[in-house]
Enzyme design. Structure first.
Site, mmCIF file in Angstrom:
data_model
loop_
_atom_site.group_PDB
_atom_site.id
_atom_site.type_symbol
_atom_site.label_atom_id
_atom_site.label_comp_id
_atom_site.label_asym_id
_atom_site.label_seq_id
_atom_site.Cartn_x
_atom_site.Cartn_y
_atom_site.Cartn_z
ATOM 1 N N CYS A 38 10.098 18.801 -7.331
ATOM 2 C CA CYS A 38 11.145 19.614 -7.184
ATOM 3 C C CYS A 38 11.635 20.025 -8.740
ATOM 4 C CB CYS A 38 12.223 19.212 -6.458
ATOM 5 S SG CYS A 38 13.466 20.338 -6.041
ATOM 6 N N ASP A 96 8.707 26.767 2.380
ATOM 7 C CA ASP A 96 9.520 26.465 1.203
ATOM 8 C C ASP A 96 9.994 27.850 0.549
ATOM 9 O OD1 ASP A 96 10.562 25.826 -1.235
ATOM 10 O OD2 ASP A 96 8.724 24.381 -1.798
ATOM 11 N N HIS A 105 9.989 22.130 1.737
ATOM 12 C CA HIS A 105 10.398 21.816 0.668
ATOM 13 C C HIS A 105 11.044 20.156 0.494
ATOM 14 C CE1 HIS A 105 11.375 22.609 -3.737
ATOM 15 N NE2 HIS A 105 12.603 21.514 -3.570
#
Length: 254
Positions: free
Chosen positions: A141, A187, A219
């Site tokens: 991330c 996502d 995600h």
């Protein structure tokens, strides 16, 4: 952008079972988590750049230990100088204010001007003190942006990122080494159109690349997925193997 900025999905998820085996120490004024392979070799290193839940999150530490078990010396720094976001943080939380340093006691922001030096200190430590011959970088991330920014000779040799966020197209165009990406089918930060743009850029830059798309996951699945859900558990394990095999291929001498 090649991927969009962080959102609330960047700190939501599940805590996994297991006990970390590595240790916490200081590199200058940066706390780091380190884990050694069974033979204690530091020839091949992996620098893990975390999501915003940070290096003290047990899930991240367990992942670091798993890379170590696969033959890599691992360092994982506190990218946020004590200002990581707790898992499933309750109440109101403004991501923009957090990035700008509004929640940090000393007003430290979480932008490249602050994060880049942390990454550089760790890379230098791995090269000098630990004598790492090759360094691979893992970015989850938030951390994915900094894998891309530092994937150049003399810094990082090989890169891997899962569900990356906030990567500019110009940053992706600047990589100088192999890059693998693990993407979630669901996502909002790295949606289909951003994946396709990223693929086009990676084709243009000419270094080896890989983009694996995992169905049925969202995600954050690579670190914070629900291990009780079979599809998520499979994707998380597969994405980890993807990273290990990528490093084995492009870091270790045949």
């Amino acid at each position: 952008m090649a991927s969009l900025p962080s959102q609330s999905c960047c700190y939501q998820g599940f805590r996994h079972s297991g006990a970390p085996k590595g240790t916490l120490s200081m590199v200058k004024d940066i706390e780091v988590y380190t884990s050694y392979p069974p033979d204690k070799s530091t020839e091949y290193g992996v620098l893990i750049l975390t999501d915003i839940v940070g290096h003290r999150f047990s899930n991240a530490q367990i992942i670091a230990d798993q890379f170590a078990e696969n033959g890599y010396f691992v360092m994982m720094p506190d990218l946020f100088l004590g200002d990581a976001v707790p898992l499933n943080k309750p109440g109101e939380f403004d991501m923009g204010k957090w990035r700008s340093g509004a929640y940090h006691p000393q007003g430290k922001n979480h932008l490249p001007e602050t994060v880049d030096p942390i990454v550089e200190v760790c890379l230098s430590e791995m090269r000098s003190k630990y004598q790492c011959k090759k360094i691979g970088a893992v970015g989850y991330c938030f951390g994915g942006k900094y894998v891309v920014r530092h994937l150049i000779p003399g810094k990082m040799d090989v890169g891997y990122t899962a569900h990356p966020s906030h990567i500019d197209e110009s940053e992706l165009k600047g990589i100088k080494g192999p890059l693998a990406i693990a993407a979630a089918a669901k996502d909002n930060i790295f949606p289909a159109e951003k994946r396709h743009v990223s693929e086009e850029i990676l084709q243009e830059v000419g270094f080896p690349y890989q983009i694996n798309l995992y169905s049925g996951v969202s995600h954050g699945f690579g670190v914070r997925g629900d291990m009780n859900a079979g599809e998520v558990r499979y994707a998380m394990r597969s994405a980890f193997v993807q990273a290990v095999e990528w490093f084995n291929e492009y870091m270790k001498e045949k």
